[in-house]
Write an enzyme that holds these catalytic residues in place. Structure first.
Site, PDB file in Angstrom:
ATOM      1  N   GLU A 274       0.923  -1.124  -0.155  1.00 41.09           N
ATOM      2  CA  GLU A 274      -0.088  -0.183   0.361  1.00 41.09           C
ATOM      3  C   GLU A 274       0.658   0.913   0.100  1.00 41.09           C
ATOM      4  O   GLU A 274       0.257   2.560  -0.106  1.00 41.09           O
ATOM      5  CB  GLU A 274      -1.009   0.039   1.133  1.00 41.09           C
TER       6      GLU A 274
ATOM      7  N   LYS B  36     -14.917  -2.068   2.273  1.00 39.07           N
ATOM      8  CA  LYS B  36     -15.075  -2.150   1.022  1.00 39.07           C
ATOM      9  C   LYS B  36     -16.233  -3.087   0.608  1.00 39.07           C
ATOM     10  O   LYS B  36     -16.307  -3.991   0.204  1.00 39.07           O
ATOM     11  CB  LYS B  36     -13.518  -3.502   1.806  1.00 39.07           C
TER      12      LYS B  36
END
Length: 429
Positions: free
Chosen positions: A205, A339
């Protein structure tokens, strides 16, 4: 006007070099919406199923040709002719076509791709940006970025057990200034790590993934970086953790093992460990502090720290209203991580956010570790009035793309826009 006239799909690559599904939906106006589906590294057991091919001779078994075929051969014939503007009916048709609780027949990655692409096509056909189309006239709040600048756990090859260490620039006046703050701290952290002889490679990330002695050392170097960047910890910049505790939970023994530190806790001991960290550092949020099925320890954590900190359920809730409802009833956690691919459709995602907000829970829109250049979640963060977004560090284009989209949205909103800032967390105080 927004009748679906064509649906197609293809296999593309995500930010980790793994295949994922991309879908295009065309409507009667001639407008086309395109969406690429993200993929997680640390996934909750209760998530909707991401359909993979399993052919070890191709992409190590991670191909998505089956999901692509399901879009073209199964979903497309069922949705062509439907109105893309009627999101709920479209998603309901696909969910019924699948007929399983976890979307395991067609694949959540197939269904979600169509769901998001249809919303984009409809938004374009109506002449609206996606955040306005989904969120309505009141969508004007820019989220606080929870910027993952140091990685451990499943997101990095290191001995740091906690998966994400984030800076939270909540004391800045605009999103643009908050992003600048996070980026400057990210660059300062590189200098701090280099000064200690630590590695400055980045994880999935975009955060650094050094080998440090302990989780607390990770917090200490971030605090040093905040100061070196010229910001005030606690006032301008807070900290957030994603512990991903399911990754270090021994289910058989009922113990949490922080192998990097040589520590082993029962539930009560783990809660006290977090309390000690929160007392020492300006932490405002802890995500997945306990195992996804350890409801008893989640309850202890909420009772101990829920009045002071945001306690976010990711693997715990998996953007699922059934699990979220249980959490609300039991008084577990006080925030939900959102999500889209955990549940597999836009309609169900919006339902989860609405349920959370009605119960006084905060919501955090989130990326996955496997991302693409798709910026949908930036628009959804504004549309859903989440007030917070997790989309990685100040590096890797797959992460920066979302931040850049939020900069565009802030510019477009002009004086009507507002940066959530500290107010995103004040409801918890």
């Amino acid at each position: 006007m927004t009748e679906i006239i064509n649906v197609t799909a293809r296999e593309i690559l995500d930010s980790r070099g793994n295949p994922t599904v991309e879908v295009e939906v065309a409507v009667g106006t001639g407008d086309v919406g395109r969406a690429a589906v993200p993929s997680g590294a640390s996934t909750g057991e209760h998530e909707a199923l991401e359909l993979r091919d399993g052919d070890k001779g191709r992409y190590l078994g991670k191909g998505v040709r089956k999901a692509v075929a399901n879009v073209i051969d199964e979903i497309a014939p069922a949705v062509v002719g439907l109105d893309a503007s009627d999101q709920a009916s479209l998603d309901a048709r696909m969910i019924a076509l699948d007929g399983t609780p976890t979307k395991s027949k067609l694949g959540a990655n197939a269904i979600l791709g169509v769901s998001l692409a249809a919303a984009k096509a409809a938004a374009t056909a109506h002449g609206l940006p996606l955040y306005r189309y989904v969120g309505g006239a009141g969508a004007r709040t820019l989220p606080v970025p929870l910027m993952n600048i140091l990685n451990g756990g499943a997101h990095a090859d290191s001995n740091v057990d906690i998966q994400e260490f984030m800076v939270v620039p909540l004391g800045l006046p605009t999103f643009a200034e908050a992003l600048r703050c996070g980026a400057e701290i990210f660059h300062a952290l590189k200098k701090v790590l280099k000064g200690k002889g630590a590695a400055t490679g980045v994880g999935d990330e975009g955060g650094y993934a050094p080998s440090l002695a302990s989780n607390e050392e990770a917090l200490a170097v971030i605090m040093e970086a905040i100061g070196q960047a010229g910001y005030e910890p606690g006032k301008q910049v807070a900290l957030a953790l994603d512990c991903a505790a399911s990754e270090f939970y021994d289910k058989k023994a009922g113990k949490y093992e922080l192998e990097g530190e040589g520590k082993r806790f029962d539930g009560k001991g783990l809660v006290e460990y977090y309390a000690e960290l929160a007392a020492k550092y300006p932490i405002v949020s802890i995500e997945d502090g306990c195992d996804e099925d350890d409801w008893a320890t989640w309850k202890l954590l909420t009772e101990r720290l829920g009045a002071k900190l945001q306690l976010v359920g990711d693997d715990l809730f998996v953007t699922n209203v059934t699990r979220l409802s249980r959490g609300i009833e039991q008084g577990v956690a006080n925030s939900i991580l959102v999500k889209v691919n955990q549940i597999g459709s836009l309609t169900e995602t919006l339902e989860a956010v609405r349920m959370a907000h009605r119960a006084g829970y905060t919501s955090v829109m989130s990326h996955r570790s496997g991302e693409t250049e798709d910026t949908t979640i930036a628009d959804l963060a504004v549309a859903c009035d989440c007030g917070q977004i997790k989309t990685g560090s100040a590096s890797r284009t797959d992460r920066i793309a979302k931040y850049n989209q939020l900069l565009r949205i802030e510019e477009e909103l002009g004086g009507a826009g507002r940066y959530a800032g500290r107010s995103a967390f004040e409801a918890l105080r």
